[in-house]
Design an enzyme around this catalytic site. Structure first.
Site, mmCIF file in Angstrom:
data_model
loop_
_atom_site.group_PDB
_atom_site.id
_atom_site.type_symbol
_atom_site.label_atom_id
_atom_site.label_comp_id
_atom_site.label_asym_id
_atom_site.label_seq_id
_atom_site.Cartn_x
_atom_site.Cartn_y
_atom_site.Cartn_z
ATOM 1 N N GLU A 194 12.174 -32.937 -40.221
ATOM 2 C CA GLU A 194 11.763 -33.015 -41.618
ATOM 3 C C GLU A 194 10.257 -32.892 -41.824
ATOM 4 O O GLU A 194 9.629 -33.745 -42.475
ATOM 5 C CB GLU A 194 12.331 -34.297 -42.261
ATOM 6 C CG GLU A 194 13.852 -34.333 -42.145
ATOM 7 C CD GLU A 194 14.545 -35.449 -42.920
ATOM 8 O OE1 GLU A 194 13.895 -36.477 -43.181
ATOM 9 O OE2 GLU A 194 15.736 -35.289 -43.250
ATOM 10 N N GLU A 300 21.815 -31.821 -41.759
ATOM 11 C CA GLU A 300 22.005 -33.264 -41.954
ATOM 12 C C GLU A 300 22.555 -33.439 -43.355
ATOM 13 O O GLU A 300 22.043 -32.816 -44.287
ATOM 14 C CB GLU A 300 20.671 -34.030 -41.931
ATOM 15 C CG GLU A 300 20.005 -34.206 -40.615
ATOM 16 C CD GLU A 300 18.808 -35.195 -40.721
ATOM 17 O OE1 GLU A 300 18.750 -36.009 -41.659
ATOM 18 O OE2 GLU A 300 17.935 -35.110 -39.854
#
Ligand SMILES: *[C@@H]1O[C@H](CO)[C@@H](O)[C@H](O)[C@H]1NC(C)=O
Ligand SMILES: *[C@@H]1O[C@H](CO)[C@@H](O)[C@H](O)[C@H]1NC(C)=O
Length: 373
Positions: A194, A300
């Site tokens: 991320e 995810e």
């Protein structure tokens, strides 16, 4: 245990030369059009995330869990290939790299990268394909912040653009890749978990992604390379995740020549969107991936309310699977849960965890794998 599970393979191989059909020859996973080819088979794949599996200290525990993934039909497992500290912990505690003063030290010991070795070895045995991630944007397990003092910066934005931080980061990448350069258990190398650069020009991250993906490609001409980003910054309904404010431009980054496929995540409760909003988020990414002729990995996704796990996430899985010929190649729910055999303890329940053998597992793994076929 180990020996027994190998026995049938040897017996079959000796009895019948066509045993190759039973155990397909392992090969390096690759892109095939808008899909992934794993061990010679091109189709849509399901998988999951286990940030914690490289931090287990018992090889057999790792092996048992990989066996559960294999028998369940989950093929791709994303793991943390980093564990950065600024204070060396006690001898039993796992860490992969430590920073002190202005130096970085990679831990190749029994409580260091040898733990990742055990994960790769078990994945090879059970035909599981790993996404190995090199650094965290967040401070869990150190992250970019663990580098700050040693490379003289104080923010992620500076970390991306400061030569000394990048030379530590590249040295770490090289140390990991050199261990598994030829392994068929590596699905892809991944730049960061991320990565964000809030308020930065998107060129900051695009340049860093270009530089890092080219560097990885210079070390390894075979394995795929992905970014590991949340998929922010693309055209859609204009809500926060579609904006460019976190410094990400999904299409510009995916277009980089040494980026093999697109990644995106989905957490409506953290992003101030509704759960059903997620369906258009999935198809918006598929569209960009199809335009750029690279597969999309729905890497995810999670909802924290336990009662929502099955209904909400199975809906997203269906949306992703329905786009299997128009950009979507695989999905990986966050996150895997299991019981650690040697301790009898359950792995981390962060509210998103789907435990092996639970009714959520039947819904989101067994049924999903059946639908994929
Ligand atoms: C991740 O990166 C963004 C942008 O630099 C930053 O705002 C955020 O605080 C980071 N997260 C952590 C925990 O460092
Ligand atoms: C990909 O990376 C390699 C190795 O660094 C580099 O030589 C090549 O130019 C990059 N590809 C493109 C098209 O930029």
């Amino acid at each position: 245990m180990k020996l027994l599970s190998f026995l049938p393979l040897f017996a079959a191989a000796a009895a019948l030369p066509a045993a190759n059909h039973l155990a397909p020859r392992a090969s390096i996973s690759k892109v095939d059009g808008l899909k992934f080819n794993i061990d010679g088979v091109t189709k849509y794949y399901a998988g999951t995330n286990s940030y914690w599996i490289p931090f287990l200290t018992n090889d057999n525990d790792v092996d048992v869990i990989m066996g559960h993934l294999q028998t369940s039909g989950l093929k791709i497992l994303r793991v943390w290939g980093f564990n950065d500290v600024t204070t060396v912990p006690g001898s039993g505690t796992v860490y992969f790299q430590s920073f002190s003063g202005s130096t970085a030290t990679i831990n190749t010991g029994a409580n260091g990268l040898q733990r990742l070795d055990a994960v790769v070895k078990a994945a090879e045995k059970h035909s599981i394909k790993l996404i190995i991630n090199f650094v965290n944007n967040w401070t869990d397990y150190g992250g970019m912040a663990a580098y700050f003092s040693a490379c003289g910066v104080s923010s992620n934005a500076q970390w991306y653009t400061t030569a000394k931080c990048q030379s530590f980061y590249q040295a770490y990448i090289k140390a990991v890749i050199s261990r598994y350069r030829t392994s068929t258990a590596v699905f892809a190398w991944e730049l960061a978990n991320e990565p964000r650069c809030n308020g930065c020009q998107t060129s900051v991250l695009t340049n860093w992604i270009r530089q890092t993906s080219n560097y990885i490609r210079s070390l390894d001409s075979d394995h795929m390379i992905a970014i590991g980003d949340e998929g922010f910054g693309l055209s859609g309904d204009g809500s926060y995740p579609y904006q460019f404010s976190e410094g990400l431009d999904f299409a510009a980054n995916l277009a980089l020549p040494n980026v093999s496929f697109g990644t995106f995540h989905l957490y409506p409760s953290s992003w101030g969107t509704t759960n059903s909003w997620g369906n258009a988020w999935i198809t918006a990414h598929a569209k960009v991936c199809a335009q750029l002729k690279k597969p999309c990995l729905f890497e995810e996704y999670g909802v924290s309310n336990a009662a929502d796990h099955c209904p909400v996430e199975s809906e997203w899985q269906k949306t992703s699977l329905a786009a299997k010929d128009s950009g979507m190649a695989a999905d990986l729910f966050w996150q895997l849960g299991d019981t650690v055999k040697s301790t009898g303890q359950q792995t981390h329940n962060d509210g998103h965890t789907i435990y092996y053998g639970s009714s959520d597992w039947t819904c989101l793994v067994t049924n999903h794998v059946k639908q994929i076929g």
